[in-house]
Design a protein around this motif. Structure first.
Motif, short mmCIF file in Angstrom:
data_model
loop_
_atom_site.label_atom_id
_atom_site.label_comp_id
_atom_site.label_asym_id
_atom_site.label_seq_id
_atom_site.Cartn_x
_atom_site.Cartn_y
_atom_site.Cartn_z
N GLU A 87 -9.83 1.80 -2.31
CA GLU A 87 -10.80 2.21 -1.30
C GLU A 87 -10.78 3.72 -1.08
N PHE A 88 -9.57 4.28 -1.11
CA PHE A 88 -9.45 5.72 -0.89
C PHE A 88 -10.11 6.51 -2.03
N LEU A 89 -9.85 6.05 -3.26
CA LEU A 89 -10.45 6.76 -4.40
C LEU A 89 -11.96 6.57 -4.43
N SER A 90 -12.41 5.43 -3.88
CA SER A 90 -13.86 5.18 -3.91
C SER A 90 -14.62 6.22 -3.07
N TYR A 91 -13.92 6.79 -2.07
CA TYR A 91 -14.57 7.85 -1.28
C TYR A 91 -14.92 9.04 -2.17
N LYS A 103 -8.03 -1.11 3.83
CA LYS A 103 -9.29 -0.37 4.01
C LYS A 103 -9.22 0.56 5.22
N PHE A 104 -8.58 0.05 6.27
CA PHE A 104 -8.40 0.86 7.47
C PHE A 104 -7.59 2.12 7.13
N LEU A 105 -6.50 1.92 6.40
CA LEU A 105 -5.64 3.06 6.04
C LEU A 105 -6.36 4.06 5.14
N ALA A 106 -7.23 3.55 4.28
CA ALA A 106 -7.97 4.45 3.38
C ALA A 106 -8.87 5.38 4.19
#
Lengths: 498, 257
Positions: free
Chosen positions: B8-12, B93-96
């Motif tokens: 999720e983080f990389l998806s940003y 997802k929250f952490l991302a």
């Protein structure tokens, strides 16, 4: 066969619906229980532990009462009931307003007083009868927006202006009030002390002689349990009978001959006087009538300004700002053995031959200071040779039962609002002033709360130039955001077909 | 959870969303900073507190696609069919989103360094404001995450979270209206002969509404006054919204027919 299958499917669907209903109920209940637990837990933490789990790490404890106030409040009897009332709606959006230093501190008084102090906000617009209830006789001129402290049927009002020290230079030059220090705690603790303990003494400020305000000096007196009032210069000037200390502070016009006579009579009857004037090249006033009164105490204020020539004492290149040594008899009154002073007049012993008048220097220059006169065009003429000048003197009578006492200073750098506002009440000069007042009017267990300097967020102007601001604007507001957007566009363009 | 977080983080950064959010935050924080420094002073804590008011714009942008995008693409089914704990999915997802906020905060750290270089003040108030920044961000992200779980449209998700955050930000103003509304209603009906009682009831309603405003509780941190309760409040309600999101997804798992 197919009938059996349909029957089994129906049973399976029914079982699934039943399980779905149970799980839905479980889900709903678990959410309700979790929300209820969190609400109850938060209410518990807020009401029971909220006030105990607050820690003031601000550099000057702006929003917390100091140990001095706390100890005084703790010393009050348990049945004490002091009300602090703000004649306004409780301010809510207090950021960047003067109230950000008042409202949290008042809450702290209430929280740490064990019920001895309550804080209320009563808006006269909403409760029109409140002013009449608090002050039926209209003595205190209560108005909306004001704070008052009330106990034992007595009231002390505190205006918002009393809660701050302002930059006097800025005020004189630009007419705007720029706060430099927070005196909220000092104002409220003084009011609490004076209402619960009562004033011990009364002092009068002579006013109406083009002097600046003396609010900060009044606060210092109030902290020492001394009530102060104004005594306006007039043709029928008399010193009131209840005057225990007469203060002539920062006047720019000489007193009248009639006032001089009244002050002489006051001193001859054992009165106490504090005089502080400085040298102002715009108004190089000769204080002939004031000197006439001070001659009773064998003191005289000169019409010249001291110029210090010893580099060890000088605070500016011209020598008009300098350190003054405190005479040994008074060195225990303050934390250092020098005080700052600028544009100072010499104060000398007059030429009365009476041995019963004892005069003692309080502050003095080095032995290489000179006295000069400056005219309106800033041209200097030397008045006297290099020598030691006294800028503050004390005088009293020896061998009398009720001796008069006088402290006379050729500087207002102990007593002016400008000085106290800029340097606070814990400065060496102001400590000397406090020590002198305490000597003149002894008060037991005075409660003195130090001034709290406001946070200073200014930056080095040599580094923050217009050019550097432009560069920072370009980098932080233009280049970085545009670069990020550009990367985003490139990423989008490259990945849109993946 | 690590895998979900990482994805999720990389998806940003594989879509423009992360860059737009970072650019927006850089611009807004830069504006606040330049506005102060051009006047000859810098209060980093004031800057951080001011930035918190922009959360109602930034949080919906960051959170709008967290779960709704999976729903729209149909990849949501992977949460239910792979051996991964649903709570780990939600929390990852929250952490991302939270990590993206941490990256945004680098802007403020740069401002702090400039402030120190210009002999400005970075005091306990800055630490307090930073704490508030992250705790309020956690609460708002959890609200955005929940909004994202109830729809498959990113736009609808962003609007829902924006409205909820707007209501929270305006709670103080709303409470004032509620106070006068309740007082006048009770004064005209049940408390006709006791206006003080009606007024008092109105004040209680207003106080109750204000109690839910996290921004109101955290104002003193910027001065270096640290209070545990506002942090507990933000954290516990963030957990409530994370739990609500989990329940919303879990409901779908067992309601599949």
């Amino acid at each position: 066969m197919s009938k059996d299958i349909r029957s089994n499917d129906k049973k399976g669907m029914d079982a699934k619906d039943s399980r779905f209903g149970i799980l839905k109920m479980y889900s709903l209940l678990s959410v309700i229980i979790i929300v209820a637990i969190v609400l109850v837990f938060n209410v518990f933490v807020d009401k029971i532990l909220g006030d105990k789990l607050v820690f003031d790490f601000s550099s000057t404890g702006q929003n917390s009462i100091s140990k001095i106030s706390q100890e005084y409040i703790d010393s009050l009897p348990d049945d004490t009931h002091i009300r602090i009332i703000g004649l306004m709606e409780r301010p809510v959006n207090i950021n960047d307003t003067a109230m950000e230093y008042v409202v949290p501190l008042l809450d702290d008084y209430q929280n740490k007083s064990n019920g001895k102090i309550t804080v209320e906000y009563l808006d006269p617009a909403k409760y029109p009868a409140i002013i009449n209830q608090l002050d039926p006789e209209g003595v205190y001129d209560l108005q909306s927006g004001m704070f008052l402290v009330t106990a034992n049927g007595k009231i002390q009002t505190i205006a918002q202006g009393d809660c701050f020290a302002f930059d006097q230079n800025y005020l004189q030059n630009y007419g705007a009030y720029v706060p430099v220090a927070n005196t909220v705690e000092s104002a409220f603790t003084n009011a609490i002390v004076n209402l619960s303990r009562g004033y011990s003494h009364k002092a009068y400020f002579v006013t109406g002689l083009q002097e600046p305000s003396h609010q900060q000096f009044s606060n210092v007196l109030s902290a020492l349990g001394i009530e102060s009032a104004d005594l306006v210069a007039s043709d029928d000037f008399t010193v009131p009978d209840d005057c225990e200390l007469l203060i002539i502070n920062g006047i720019n016009v000489d007193i009248s001959t009639q006032m001089s006579s009244a002050i002489q009579e006051y001193l001859n009857n054992g009165g106490k006087i504090f005089v502080a004037v400085n040298y102002n090249n715009q108004i190089p006033e000769s204080f002939d009538n004031l000197n006439e009164a001070l001659h009773v105490m064998n003191l005289n204020i000169e019409d010249y300004v001291i110029q210090e020539n010893d580099p060890a004492y000088m605070l500016d290149q011209y020598g008009f700002q300098s350190n003054m040594a405190i005479f040994s008899d008074f060195s225990d009154l303050t934390s250092t053995n020098v005080v700052r002073s600028h544009y100072t007049r010499p104060v000398r012993q007059f030429d009365l031959p009476y041995s019963y008048i004892i005069t003692t220097p309080v502050i003095m220059t080095s032995s290489s200071a000179t006295a000069v006169k400056i005219n309106e065009n800033l041209e200097m003429t030397q008045y006297d040779n290099a020598s030691l000048y006294t800028a503050g003197m004390y005088s009293t009578f020896d061998g009398t039962s009720n001796p008069p006492e006088a402290y006379v200073f050729g500087t207002t750098d102990l007593s002016s609002d400008e000085y106290i506002g800029s340097y606070g009440t814990n400065d060496a000069n102001v400590m000397l002033l406090r020590g002198i007042i305490k000597k003149l009017l002894p008060t037991e267990n005075a409660v003195v709360v130090p001034t709290k300097p406001l946070s200073n967020f200014s930056v080095d102007n040599q580094k923050v130039t217009a050019t550097s601001v432009n560069v920072m604007t370009a980098v932080l507001m233009v280049i970085v955001p545009i670069a990020l957007i550009a990367v985003g566009v490139i990423v989008f363009a490259k990945r849109k077909n993946l | 959870m690590t895998a979900v977080f990482k994805r999720e983080f990389l998806s940003y950064f594989r879509s423009p969303v992360g860059y737009v959010a970072l650019a927006l935050f850089s611009f807004l924080s830069g504006f606040q900073f330049i506005n102060m420094i051009s006047k000859g002073y810098i209060s980093i804590s004031s800057e951080i507190v001011s930035l918190s008011s922009f959360f109602i714009i930034i949080v919906p942008i960051i959170t709008m696609g967290l779960l709704s995008e999976d729903k729209r693409r149909g990849t949501e089914i992977l949460f239910y069919t792979t051996p991964v704990n649903l709570f780990d999915v939600v929390f990852g997802k929250f952490l991302a989103a939270f990590a993206l906020f941490a990256i945004m905060f680098v802007n403020v750290i740069i401002h702090m360094i400039i402030t120190l270089c210009c002999k400005g003040k970075v005091d306990a108030g800055v630490v307090g404001a930073t704490l508030v920044f992250f705790f309020v961000a956690a609460l708002y992200i959890s609200i955005g995450l929940f909004a994202s779980s109830i729809t498959d449209s990113q736009i609808v998700s962003a609007i829902i979270s924006f409205v909820i955050l707007l209501v929270i930000s305006l709670l103080t103003t709303i409470s004032q209206f509620a106070q006068s509304g309740v007082a006048s209603f009770l004064g005209a009906t049940f408390c006709k002969f006791d206006p003080a009682k009606a007024q008092s009831a109105g004040e209680k309603v207003a106080a109750a509404l204000r109690w839910f405003n996290p921004l109101d509780k955290t104002q003193d941190f910027r001065y270096g006054i640290f209070s545990v309760f506002p942090l507990v409040f933000c954290l516990s309600f963030a957990l409530v919204f994370i739990y609500l999101t989990f329940r919303k997804l879990d409901k779908k798992r067992w309601s599949q027919k």
